[in-house]
Scaffold this motif. Structure first.
Motif, short mmCIF file in Angstrom:
data_model
loop_
_atom_site.label_atom_id
_atom_site.label_comp_id
_atom_site.label_asym_id
_atom_site.label_seq_id
_atom_site.Cartn_x
_atom_site.Cartn_y
_atom_site.Cartn_z
N SER A 188 31.31 -11.87 17.16
CA SER A 188 31.87 -12.24 15.87
C SER A 188 31.59 -11.14 14.84
CB SER A 188 31.24 -13.55 15.39
OG SER A 188 31.54 -13.76 14.03
N ALA A 189 32.62 -10.79 14.09
CA ALA A 189 32.45 -9.79 13.03
C ALA A 189 31.57 -10.33 11.90
CB ALA A 189 33.81 -9.37 12.48
N GLU A 190 31.45 -11.64 11.82
CA GLU A 190 30.59 -12.25 10.79
C GLU A 190 29.11 -12.00 11.10
OE1 GLU A 190 31.77 -16.33 10.68
OE2 GLU A 190 33.71 -15.85 9.78
N THR A 191 28.75 -12.02 12.37
CA THR A 191 27.35 -11.80 12.74
C THR A 191 27.07 -10.34 13.11
OG1 THR A 191 27.80 -12.44 15.04
CG2 THR A 191 27.01 -14.16 13.54
N HIS A 192 28.11 -9.57 13.38
CA HIS A 192 27.99 -8.15 13.72
C HIS A 192 28.97 -7.35 12.86
CE1 HIS A 192 26.41 -10.22 17.24
NE2 HIS A 192 25.76 -9.12 17.53
N PRO A 193 28.70 -7.24 11.55
CA PRO A 193 29.68 -6.66 10.63
C PRO A 193 29.89 -5.15 10.77
CG PRO A 193 27.66 -7.14 9.47
CD PRO A 193 27.51 -7.71 10.85
N HIS A 194 28.95 -4.45 11.38
CA HIS A 194 29.08 -2.99 11.47
C HIS A 194 29.72 -2.53 12.77
CE1 HIS A 194 26.93 -2.57 7.77
NE2 HIS A 194 25.99 -3.37 8.24
N CYS A 195 29.56 -3.29 13.83
CA CYS A 195 30.17 -2.98 15.13
C CYS A 195 30.10 -4.26 15.96
CB CYS A 195 29.44 -1.84 15.83
SG CYS A 195 30.22 -1.36 17.39
N ASN A 196 31.25 -4.83 16.27
CA ASN A 196 31.25 -6.14 16.93
C ASN A 196 31.56 -6.08 18.42
OD1 ASN A 196 34.04 -5.62 16.77
ND2 ASN A 196 34.53 -7.77 16.46
N TRP A 197 31.30 -4.95 19.05
CA TRP A 197 31.56 -4.85 20.49
C TRP A 197 30.45 -4.05 21.16
CZ3 TRP A 197 32.00 0.06 22.39
CH2 TRP A 197 32.34 1.07 21.49
N SER A 198 30.35 -4.26 22.48
CA SER A 198 29.38 -3.50 23.27
C SER A 198 29.86 -3.46 24.72
CB SER A 198 27.98 -4.12 23.20
OG SER A 198 27.95 -5.35 23.88
N VAL A 199 29.28 -2.55 25.47
CA VAL A 199 29.49 -2.48 26.91
C VAL A 199 28.13 -2.29 27.56
CG1 VAL A 199 31.84 -1.56 26.78
CG2 VAL A 199 29.92 0.00 26.96
#
Length: 76
Positions: A36-47
């Motif tokens: 969620s961009a609300e909980t991860h406002p700076h980067c909302n993805w990972s691998v």
């Protein structure tokens, strides 16, 4: 940009940077997980790369660049 579009961009960049096949890099890279961009406002993805040590090092360096250029993505 969607997670699958980002994955395609990452794989293409890996092939250009290090050679090899898209299939092999896609396997080493793994899926792009979106938060969620609300909980991860700076980067909302990972691998979570699962290649060899050398492949993972190449992937991690590329990810640093991509996080700055594409910090937020949508789901599939």
């Amino acid at each position: 940009m969607t997670a699958s579009e980002l994955q395609d961009l990452l794989v293409t960049a890996l092939v250009r940077r290090a050679g090899g096949s898209k299939r092999d890099w896609r396997a080493a890279l793994g899926k792009v997980r979106v938060y969620s961009a609300e909980t991860h406002p700076h980067c909302n993805w990972s691998v979570a790369p699962s290649g060899s040590n050398g492949e993972n090092a190449i992937i991690e360096r590329l990810l640093d660049d991509f996080r700055g250029r594409h910090p937020l993505v949508t789901g599939e």
